[in-house]
Design a protein around this motif. Structure first.
Motif, PDB file in Angstrom:
ATOM      1  N   LEU A 130       0.828  -1.223   0.000  1.00  0.00           N
ATOM      2  CA  LEU A 130       0.000   0.000   0.000  1.00  0.00           C
ATOM      3  C   LEU A 130       0.854   1.261   0.000  1.00  0.00           C
ATOM      4  CD1 LEU A 130      -3.001  -0.346   2.494  1.00  0.00           C
ATOM      5  CD2 LEU A 130      -3.085   0.099   0.032  1.00  0.00           C
ATOM      6  N   MET A 131       2.092   1.142   0.521  1.00  0.00           N
ATOM      7  CA  MET A 131       2.958   2.330   0.540  1.00  0.00           C
ATOM      8  C   MET A 131       3.302   2.774  -0.878  1.00  0.00           C
ATOM      9  SD  MET A 131       5.540   1.872   3.763  1.00  0.00           S
ATOM     10  CE  MET A 131       5.980   3.612   3.728  1.00  0.00           C
ATOM     11  N   LYS A 132       3.194   1.830  -1.833  1.00  0.00           N
ATOM     12  CA  LYS A 132       3.496   2.196  -3.226  1.00  0.00           C
ATOM     13  C   LYS A 132       2.313   2.880  -3.895  1.00  0.00           C
ATOM     14  CE  LYS A 132       5.071  -1.804  -4.897  1.00  0.00           C
ATOM     15  NZ  LYS A 132       5.800  -2.644  -5.856  1.00  0.00           N
ATOM     16  N   GLU A 133       1.171   2.889  -3.195  1.00  0.00           N
ATOM     17  CA  GLU A 133      -0.030   3.524  -3.764  1.00  0.00           C
ATOM     18  C   GLU A 133      -0.599   4.536  -2.772  1.00  0.00           C
ATOM     19  OE1 GLU A 133      -2.670   1.358  -6.318  1.00  0.00           O
ATOM     20  OE2 GLU A 133      -1.882  -0.472  -5.422  1.00  0.00           O
ATOM     21  N   PHE A 172       3.494   1.492   9.467  1.00  0.00           N
ATOM     22  CA  PHE A 172       4.130   1.368   8.160  1.00  0.00           C
ATOM     23  C   PHE A 172       5.641   1.262   8.290  1.00  0.00           C
ATOM     24  CE2 PHE A 172       5.201   5.942   7.968  1.00  0.00           C
ATOM     25  CZ  PHE A 172       4.225   6.509   8.773  1.00  0.00           C
ATOM     26  N   ARG A 173       6.271   1.035   7.151  1.00  0.00           N
ATOM     27  CA  ARG A 173       7.727   0.901   7.082  1.00  0.00           C
ATOM     28  C   ARG A 173       8.338   2.171   6.482  1.00  0.00           C
ATOM     29  NH1 ARG A 173      10.407  -4.603   6.646  1.00  0.00           N
ATOM     30  NH2 ARG A 173       8.980  -5.947   7.827  1.00  0.00           N
ATOM     31  N   SER A 174       9.652   2.137   6.266  1.00  0.00           N
ATOM     32  CA  SER A 174      10.307   3.315   5.671  1.00  0.00           C
ATOM     33  C   SER A 174       9.952   3.463   4.201  1.00  0.00           C
ATOM     34  CB  SER A 174      11.826   3.213   5.823  1.00  0.00           C
ATOM     35  OG  SER A 174      12.160   3.257   7.184  1.00  0.00           O
ATOM     36  N   GLY A 175       9.622   2.362   3.568  1.00  0.00           N
ATOM     37  CA  GLY A 175       9.266   2.406   2.146  1.00  0.00           C
ATOM     38  C   GLY A 175       9.401   1.018   1.560  1.00  0.00           C
ATOM     39  N   TRP A 176       9.274   0.958   0.241  1.00  0.00           N
ATOM     40  CA  TRP A 176       9.361  -0.357  -0.412  1.00  0.00           C
ATOM     41  C   TRP A 176      10.823  -0.773  -0.578  1.00  0.00           C
ATOM     42  CZ3 TRP A 176       5.843  -3.997  -1.302  1.00  0.00           C
ATOM     43  CH2 TRP A 176       6.154  -5.012  -2.224  1.00  0.00           C
ATOM     44  N   THR A 177      11.626   0.120  -1.149  1.00  0.00           N
ATOM     45  CA  THR A 177      13.067  -0.118  -1.271  1.00  0.00           C
ATOM     46  C   THR A 177      13.783   1.120  -0.758  1.00  0.00           C
ATOM     47  OG1 THR A 177      13.150   0.932  -3.432  1.00  0.00           O
ATOM     48  CG2 THR A 177      12.808  -1.448  -3.430  1.00  0.00           C
ATOM     49  N   VAL A 178      15.107   1.033  -0.696  1.00  0.00           N
ATOM     50  CA  VAL A 178      15.886   2.201  -0.254  1.00  0.00           C
ATOM     51  C   VAL A 178      15.646   3.373  -1.206  1.00  0.00           C
ATOM     52  CG1 VAL A 178      18.245   3.059   0.112  1.00  0.00           C
ATOM     53  CG2 VAL A 178      17.614   0.792   0.909  1.00  0.00           C
ATOM     54  N   ALA A 179      15.451   3.052  -2.497  1.00  0.00           N
ATOM     55  CA  ALA A 179      15.238   4.120  -3.479  1.00  0.00           C
ATOM     56  C   ALA A 179      13.818   4.696  -3.415  1.00  0.00           C
ATOM     57  CB  ALA A 179      15.510   3.575  -4.881  1.00  0.00           C
ATOM     58  N   GLU A 180      12.934   4.001  -2.730  1.00  0.00           N
ATOM     59  CA  GLU A 180      11.526   4.460  -2.688  1.00  0.00           C
ATOM     60  C   GLU A 180      11.070   4.707  -1.245  1.00  0.00           C
ATOM     61  OE1 GLU A 180       9.234   1.726  -5.837  1.00  0.00           O
ATOM     62  OE2 GLU A 180      10.836   0.683  -4.771  1.00  0.00           O
ATOM     63  N   MET A 181      11.893   5.400  -0.485  1.00  0.00           N
ATOM     64  CA  MET A 181      11.522   5.597   0.924  1.00  0.00           C
ATOM     65  C   MET A 181      10.566   6.779   1.053  1.00  0.00           C
ATOM     66  SD  MET A 181      14.456   4.360   3.401  1.00  0.00           S
ATOM     67  CE  MET A 181      15.923   5.156   2.901  1.00  0.00           C
ATOM     68  N   ASN A 182       9.280   6.486   1.261  1.00  0.00           N
ATOM     69  CA  ASN A 182       8.278   7.563   1.304  1.00  0.00           C
ATOM     70  C   ASN A 182       7.553   7.618   2.651  1.00  0.00           C
ATOM     71  OD1 ASN A 182       6.938   5.164   0.918  1.00  0.00           O
ATOM     72  ND2 ASN A 182       5.377   6.015  -0.446  1.00  0.00           N
ATOM     73  N   HIS A 189       8.057   1.203  11.619  1.00  0.00           N
ATOM     74  CA  HIS A 189       9.088   0.166  11.696  1.00  0.00           C
ATOM     75  C   HIS A 189      10.075   0.543  10.590  1.00  0.00           C
ATOM     76  CE1 HIS A 189      10.314  -4.273  10.797  1.00  0.00           C
ATOM     77  NE2 HIS A 189      11.252  -3.617  11.446  1.00  0.00           N
ATOM     78  N   PRO A 190      11.171   1.197  10.950  1.00  0.00           N
ATOM     79  CA  PRO A 190      12.011   1.816   9.927  1.00  0.00           C
ATOM     80  C   PRO A 190      12.958   0.850   9.204  1.00  0.00           C
ATOM     81  CG  PRO A 190      12.822   2.395  12.089  1.00  0.00           C
ATOM     82  CD  PRO A 190      11.636   1.515  12.308  1.00  0.00           C
ATOM     83  N   ARG A 191      12.359  -0.086   8.527  1.00  0.00           N
ATOM     84  CA  ARG A 191      13.053  -0.920   7.548  1.00  0.00           C
ATOM     85  C   ARG A 191      12.250  -0.808   6.257  1.00  0.00           C
ATOM     86  NH1 ARG A 191      13.845  -4.490  12.102  1.00  0.00           N
ATOM     87  NH2 ARG A 191      16.005  -5.169  12.254  1.00  0.00           N
ATOM     88  N   THR A 192      12.896  -1.123   5.127  1.00  0.00           N
ATOM     89  CA  THR A 192      12.131  -1.158   3.886  1.00  0.00           C
ATOM     90  C   THR A 192      11.487  -2.527   3.752  1.00  0.00           C
ATOM     91  OG1 THR A 192      13.987  -1.989   2.611  1.00  0.00           O
ATOM     92  CG2 THR A 192      13.749   0.418   2.755  1.00  0.00           C
ATOM     93  N   ARG A 193      10.540  -2.619   2.829  1.00  0.00           N
ATOM     94  CA  ARG A 193       9.905  -3.925   2.584  1.00  0.00           C
ATOM     95  C   ARG A 193      10.970  -4.934   2.144  1.00  0.00           C
ATOM     96  NH1 ARG A 193       9.145  -7.970  -1.585  1.00  0.00           N
ATOM     97  NH2 ARG A 193       7.744  -9.360  -0.489  1.00  0.00           N
ATOM     98  N   CYS A 194      11.883  -4.470   1.289  1.00  0.00           N
ATOM     99  CA  CYS A 194      12.889  -5.393   0.759  1.00  0.00           C
ATOM    100  C   CYS A 194      13.854  -5.869   1.839  1.00  0.00           C
ATOM    101  CB  CYS A 194      13.638  -4.760  -0.409  1.00  0.00           C
ATOM    102  SG  CYS A 194      12.520  -4.561  -1.797  1.00  0.00           S
TER     103      CYS A 194
END
Ligand SMILES: Cc1cc2nc3c(=O)[nH]c(=O)nc-3n(C[C@H](O)[C@H](O)[C@H](O)COP(=O)(O)O)c2cc1C
Length: 330
Positions: free
Chosen positions: A118-121, A144-154, A173-178
């Motif tokens: 959902l963080m990607k949308e 939520f997390r920090s984002g999906w990947t390091v490049a997509e931290m939103n 939870h400050p980790r990315t999904r990846c």
């Protein structure tokens, strides 16, 4: 000091130490033990919004809680705004707070567009939070997390959306999904959100001992901390954090206390789930209770061989009531 009451919307928690939602772990017996040890709030395992609106028996079972589990947060996952609103309405009869799961990294969940997907949308995420807000008067949190990947931290964008759409607190939870659960959680992100938003910010990730909890509160200035894996076999962590915050050195857990809590956990589990599931599931919990104690390896082997609950209980009794099971390392 940093341990204090925490207000989430209309709800005031007695302190700011919260048990993290953990699927497959934080069922009612686990939550009861955490509450007894001093946690101010516990959450359900994540609940499928689809399952809930279809009245699935297993889903409803996940919502059962005992009287001592108050306040109790119900965590929902899903990707359809209408379904999430309806599930929120139903879930509101089962707890004192509702949470939206936007952090789950599990493939099956993200493939359906839920959890951290959902963080990607962000537009859809906003629509879901708006709908959930309208569907309940209970306090609403979003994890939520920090984002999906390091490049997509939103995470900053998601925090703003939560604020705009009427959430009462955010949990990061400050980790990315990846990253899954590997590496370290980046507490800097928690500190950044604290500067960015007026909502209470709850930090999650890598709190393993009382010092970690106080460090997260001090360094990030977050409003509360959420404890997950650090509570495995160590519900006393909630109490120890409060002791340390008052300047006292937490006492080591005595074999007698360990025995009492391990037996209580077994008894609660048996009451909820019956003999077979208890025998299987309690193996991991008992192994966690024995961590760091002399003879733990042999105890674990014995536990895994127990043919029934009576055998398991006497194994627990024998191990934890012996003097030798005092911690072997500091
Ligand atoms: C076994 C397991 C199950 C989890 N299940 C959930 C869940 O259902 N919902 C959720 O929001 N987070 C879930 N999490 C993430 C935790 O809530 C927490 O954010 C994460 O483990 C980091 O905190 P910790 O280092 O204190 O464990 C789970 C974590 C673990 C280890």
């Amino acid at each position: 000091m940093s341990i204090r009451t925490l207000k989430i919307g209309p709800l005031t928690l007695k302190n700011n130490l919260i048990l993290a939602p953990m699927a497959g772990i934080t069922n009612s017996p686990y939550r009861q033990i955490a509450m007894n040890a001093g946690a101010a709030l516990t959450y359900s395992e994540m609940i499928s919004a689809n399952g809930l609106i279809r009245d699935g028996k297993r889903t409803i079972e996940l919502l059962q809680r005992s009287e001592c589990e108050r306040p109790f947060g119900v965590q929902l996952f899903g990707d359809d705004p209408a379904v999430m609103s309806e599930a929120t309405r139903i879930a509101s009869d089962y707890g004192e707070l509702i949470d939206l799961n936007m952090g789950c990294p599990v493939k099956k969940v993200v493939r359906s567009g839920a959890g951290s997907a959902l963080m990607k949308e962000p537009t859809k995420a906003a629509q879901i939070i708006r709908g959930m807000r309208k569907a309940t008067r209970l306090p609403l949190t979003v994890k939520f997390r920090s984002g999906w990947t390091v490049a997509e931290m939103n995470y900053r964008q998601i925090a703003r959306i939560c604020e705009e759409e009427g959430a009462d607190a955010i949990i990061l939870h400050p980790r990315t999904r990846c990253q899954g659960f590997g590496g370290h959680s980046n507490w800097d992100h928690i500190g950044e959100l604290k500067q960015l938003t007026t909502l209470p910010v709850i930090g999650s990730g890598d709190i393993k001992c009382p010092q970690d909890a106080l460090a997260m509160l001090t360094i990030t200035e977050c409003d509360g901390v959420m404890i997950g894996r650090g509570s495995y076999g160590n519900p006393w962590l909630f109490h120890d954090i409060q002791q340390l915050a008052q300047g006292q050195v937490p006492e080591p857990v005595s074999p007698g206390q360990r025995l009492k809590v391990a037996l209580l956990h077994l008894q609660l589990y048996e009451g909820y789930y019956g003999e077979r599931k208890t025998l299987l599931d309690m193996r991991k919990h008992l192994c966690w209770y024995s961590r760091g104690l002399t003879g733990a390896t042999e105890f674990r082997a014995q536990i895994n061989r127990c043919p029934d609950l009576n055998a398991m209980k006497s194994c627990v009794f024998d191990f934890f009531s012996t003097e030798e099971s005092a911690p072997s390392c500091p």
